[in-house]
Design a protein around this motif. Sequence first.
Motif, PDB file in Angstrom:
ATOM      1  N   LEU A   1       8.301  -4.664 -13.935  1.00  0.00           N
ATOM      2  CA  LEU A   1       9.326  -3.722 -13.873  1.00  0.00           C
ATOM      3  C   LEU A   1       9.185  -2.202 -14.076  1.00  0.00           C
ATOM      4  O   LEU A   1       9.396  -1.241 -13.846  1.00  0.00           O
ATOM      5  CB  LEU A   1      10.525  -4.284 -14.714  1.00  0.00           C
ATOM      6  N   LYS A   2       8.147  -2.243 -15.186  1.00  0.00           N
ATOM      7  CA  LYS A   2       7.867  -0.888 -15.563  1.00  0.00           C
ATOM      8  C   LYS A   2       7.054  -0.263 -14.541  1.00  0.00           C
ATOM      9  O   LYS A   2       7.149   0.876 -14.374  1.00  0.00           O
ATOM     10  CB  LYS A   2       6.985  -0.940 -16.810  1.00  0.00           C
ATOM     11  N   VAL A   3       6.033  -0.905 -13.880  1.00  0.00           N
ATOM     12  CA  VAL A   3       5.395  -0.278 -12.835  1.00  0.00           C
ATOM     13  C   VAL A   3       6.568   0.082 -11.631  1.00  0.00           C
ATOM     14  O   VAL A   3       6.171   1.117 -10.896  1.00  0.00           O
ATOM     15  CB  VAL A   3       4.412  -1.235 -11.994  1.00  0.00           C
ATOM     16  N   LEU A   4       7.278  -0.772 -11.455  1.00  0.00           N
ATOM     17  CA  LEU A   4       8.360  -0.397 -10.196  1.00  0.00           C
ATOM     18  C   LEU A   4       9.190   1.007 -10.798  1.00  0.00           C
ATOM     19  O   LEU A   4       9.679   1.619  -9.867  1.00  0.00           O
ATOM     20  CB  LEU A   4       9.253  -1.590  -9.847  1.00  0.00           C
ATOM     21  N   ASP A   5       9.562   1.029 -11.997  1.00  0.00           N
ATOM     22  CA  ASP A   5      10.223   2.099 -12.490  1.00  0.00           C
ATOM     23  C   ASP A   5       9.589   3.337 -12.348  1.00  0.00           C
ATOM     24  O   ASP A   5       9.876   4.372 -12.053  1.00  0.00           O
ATOM     25  CB  ASP A   5      10.726   2.046 -14.157  1.00  0.00           C
TER      26      ASP A   5
ATOM     27  N   GLN B   1       0.641   7.586  -6.249  1.00  0.00           N
ATOM     28  CA  GLN B   1      -0.156   6.774  -6.145  1.00  0.00           C
ATOM     29  C   GLN B   1      -0.861   6.232  -7.223  1.00  0.00           C
ATOM     30  O   GLN B   1      -1.543   5.212  -7.389  1.00  0.00           O
ATOM     31  CB  GLN B   1      -1.408   7.562  -5.282  1.00  0.00           C
ATOM     32  N   ALA B   2      -0.678   6.846  -8.387  1.00  0.00           N
ATOM     33  CA  ALA B   2      -1.099   6.257  -9.565  1.00  0.00           C
ATOM     34  C   ALA B   2      -0.587   4.864  -9.991  1.00  0.00           C
ATOM     35  O   ALA B   2      -0.930   4.055 -10.687  1.00  0.00           O
ATOM     36  CB  ALA B   2      -0.851   7.130 -10.905  1.00  0.00           C
ATOM     37  N   THR B   3       0.596   4.542  -9.271  1.00  0.00           N
ATOM     38  CA  THR B   3       1.467   3.138  -9.231  1.00  0.00           C
ATOM     39  C   THR B   3       0.743   2.083  -8.589  1.00  0.00           C
ATOM     40  O   THR B   3       1.218   1.053  -8.590  1.00  0.00           O
ATOM     41  CB  THR B   3       2.929   3.377  -9.435  1.00  0.00           C
ATOM     42  N   TYR B   4       0.028   2.548  -7.575  1.00  0.00           N
ATOM     43  CA  TYR B   4      -0.807   1.806  -6.497  1.00  0.00           C
ATOM     44  C   TYR B   4      -2.043   0.932  -7.036  1.00  0.00           C
ATOM     45  O   TYR B   4      -2.542   1.487  -8.106  1.00  0.00           O
ATOM     46  CB  TYR B   4      -1.209   2.403  -5.184  1.00  0.00           C
ATOM     47  N   HIS B   5      -2.449  -0.053  -6.234  1.00  0.00           N
ATOM     48  CA  HIS B   5      -3.633  -0.660  -6.221  1.00  0.00           C
ATOM     49  C   HIS B   5      -3.999  -0.494  -4.885  1.00  0.00           C
ATOM     50  O   HIS B   5      -3.452  -0.301  -3.872  1.00  0.00           O
ATOM     51  CB  HIS B   5      -3.641  -1.917  -6.652  1.00  0.00           C
TER      52      HIS B   5
ATOM     53  N   ILE C   1       4.911  -6.340  -3.222  1.00  0.00           N
ATOM     54  CA  ILE C   1       3.772  -7.250  -4.006  1.00  0.00           C
ATOM     55  C   ILE C   1       3.143  -6.554  -4.954  1.00  0.00           C
ATOM     56  O   ILE C   1       2.338  -5.414  -4.684  1.00  0.00           O
ATOM     57  CB  ILE C   1       2.949  -8.139  -3.012  1.00  0.00           C
ATOM     58  N   VAL C   2       3.295  -6.745  -6.283  1.00  0.00           N
ATOM     59  CA  VAL C   2       2.723  -6.200  -7.357  1.00  0.00           C
ATOM     60  C   VAL C   2       1.602  -6.992  -8.051  1.00  0.00           C
ATOM     61  O   VAL C   2       1.727  -8.186  -8.145  1.00  0.00           O
ATOM     62  CB  VAL C   2       3.877  -5.774  -8.581  1.00  0.00           C
ATOM     63  N   THR C   3       0.369  -6.364  -8.051  1.00  0.00           N
ATOM     64  CA  THR C   3      -0.746  -7.202  -8.701  1.00  0.00           C
ATOM     65  C   THR C   3      -1.338  -6.710  -9.912  1.00  0.00           C
ATOM     66  O   THR C   3      -1.096  -5.269 -10.284  1.00  0.00           O
ATOM     67  CB  THR C   3      -1.980  -7.393  -7.620  1.00  0.00           C
ATOM     68  N   LYS C   4      -2.110  -7.577 -10.410  1.00  0.00           N
ATOM     69  CA  LYS C   4      -2.632  -7.075 -11.893  1.00  0.00           C
ATOM     70  C   LYS C   4      -4.255  -7.152 -11.511  1.00  0.00           C
ATOM     71  O   LYS C   4      -4.710  -8.203 -11.318  1.00  0.00           O
ATOM     72  CB  LYS C   4      -2.330  -8.028 -12.894  1.00  0.00           C
ATOM     73  N   GLU C   5      -4.827  -5.819 -11.656  1.00  0.00           N
ATOM     74  CA  GLU C   5      -6.335  -5.835 -11.188  1.00  0.00           C
ATOM     75  C   GLU C   5      -6.797  -4.977 -12.379  1.00  0.00           C
ATOM     76  O   GLU C   5      -6.203  -3.740 -12.643  1.00  0.00           O
ATOM     77  CB  GLU C   5      -6.429  -5.114  -9.912  1.00  0.00           C
TER      78      GLU C   5
ATOM     79  N   GLY D   1      -6.859  -5.316 -15.475  1.00  0.00           N
ATOM     80  CA  GLY D   1      -5.862  -5.340 -16.561  1.00  0.00           C
ATOM     81  C   GLY D   1      -4.774  -4.466 -16.263  1.00  0.00           C
ATOM     82  O   GLY D   1      -4.137  -4.075 -17.234  1.00  0.00           O
ATOM     83  N   ARG D   2      -4.512  -4.057 -15.234  1.00  0.00           N
ATOM     84  CA  ARG D   2      -3.312  -3.087 -14.796  1.00  0.00           C
ATOM     85  C   ARG D   2      -2.431  -3.463 -13.806  1.00  0.00           C
ATOM     86  O   ARG D   2      -3.101  -3.931 -12.562  1.00  0.00           O
ATOM     87  CB  ARG D   2      -3.999  -1.678 -14.631  1.00  0.00           C
ATOM     88  N   TRP D   3      -1.370  -3.378 -13.769  1.00  0.00           N
ATOM     89  CA  TRP D   3      -0.558  -3.904 -12.947  1.00  0.00           C
ATOM     90  C   TRP D   3      -0.114  -2.711 -11.944  1.00  0.00           C
ATOM     91  O   TRP D   3      -0.041  -1.605 -12.419  1.00  0.00           O
ATOM     92  CB  TRP D   3       0.945  -4.343 -13.482  1.00  0.00           C
ATOM     93  N   GLY D   4      -0.198  -2.990 -10.505  1.00  0.00           N
ATOM     94  CA  GLY D   4       0.140  -1.906  -9.787  1.00  0.00           C
ATOM     95  C   GLY D   4       0.830  -2.366  -8.247  1.00  0.00           C
ATOM     96  O   GLY D   4       0.656  -3.719  -8.102  1.00  0.00           O
ATOM     97  N   VAL D   5       1.277  -1.586  -7.532  1.00  0.00           N
ATOM     98  CA  VAL D   5       1.869  -1.787  -6.147  1.00  0.00           C
ATOM     99  C   VAL D   5       0.887  -2.309  -5.284  1.00  0.00           C
ATOM    100  O   VAL D   5       0.102  -0.905  -4.968  1.00  0.00           O
ATOM    101  CB  VAL D   5       3.180  -0.934  -5.860  1.00  0.00           C
TER     102      VAL D   5
END
Length: 156
Positions: free
Chosen positions: A40-44, A59-63, A138-142, A144-148
């Motif tokens: 939710l924080k990443v999407l916010d 783009q910092a919220t992307y993977h 689709i939000v992934t953790k890569e 150690g960080r979550w991103g879209v």
Amino acid sequence: MMYIILFAVFCGITLTAFLKIKLNQKDSHEVNAEDRAAVLKVLDNYMATFNSKNPKAWQATYHFPHYKLTNGKMSVLERPGIPDPATFITLKQTGWDHSAWDHRNMMQTSRGKVHVDTQFSRYKADGTKIGTYESLYIVTKEDGRWGVKVRSGIAE
């Protein structure tokens, strides 16, 4: 008769293996509280940086690579860089000022990946709604960080 017994044994072994796999499977429709808060924080942050019209922060919220499926076309952004400036130009031409989430429902999860059914609305500066759109994120953790990682929607 022998074939019936062999078939029954085969079915029993297959069912036992299937149940063991299902019982040990880590995929679920439930998202643990820590991952839920992080997604939710990443999407916010995604929405806030989009509304700030700051492509670098957005783009910092992307993977990466980052995938977007819209109107039957898949686009891939291999690495951070300036996204298509037409995104903001086109939206501005509609009178767009900002967008807001209407809902974000986490549908499925596995270790390091969450599918999120979303709906957002676009607004003019005076609060007039331009439109409402559904998407799958689709939000992934890569690392150690979550991103879209993937966006699929029908928004123009």
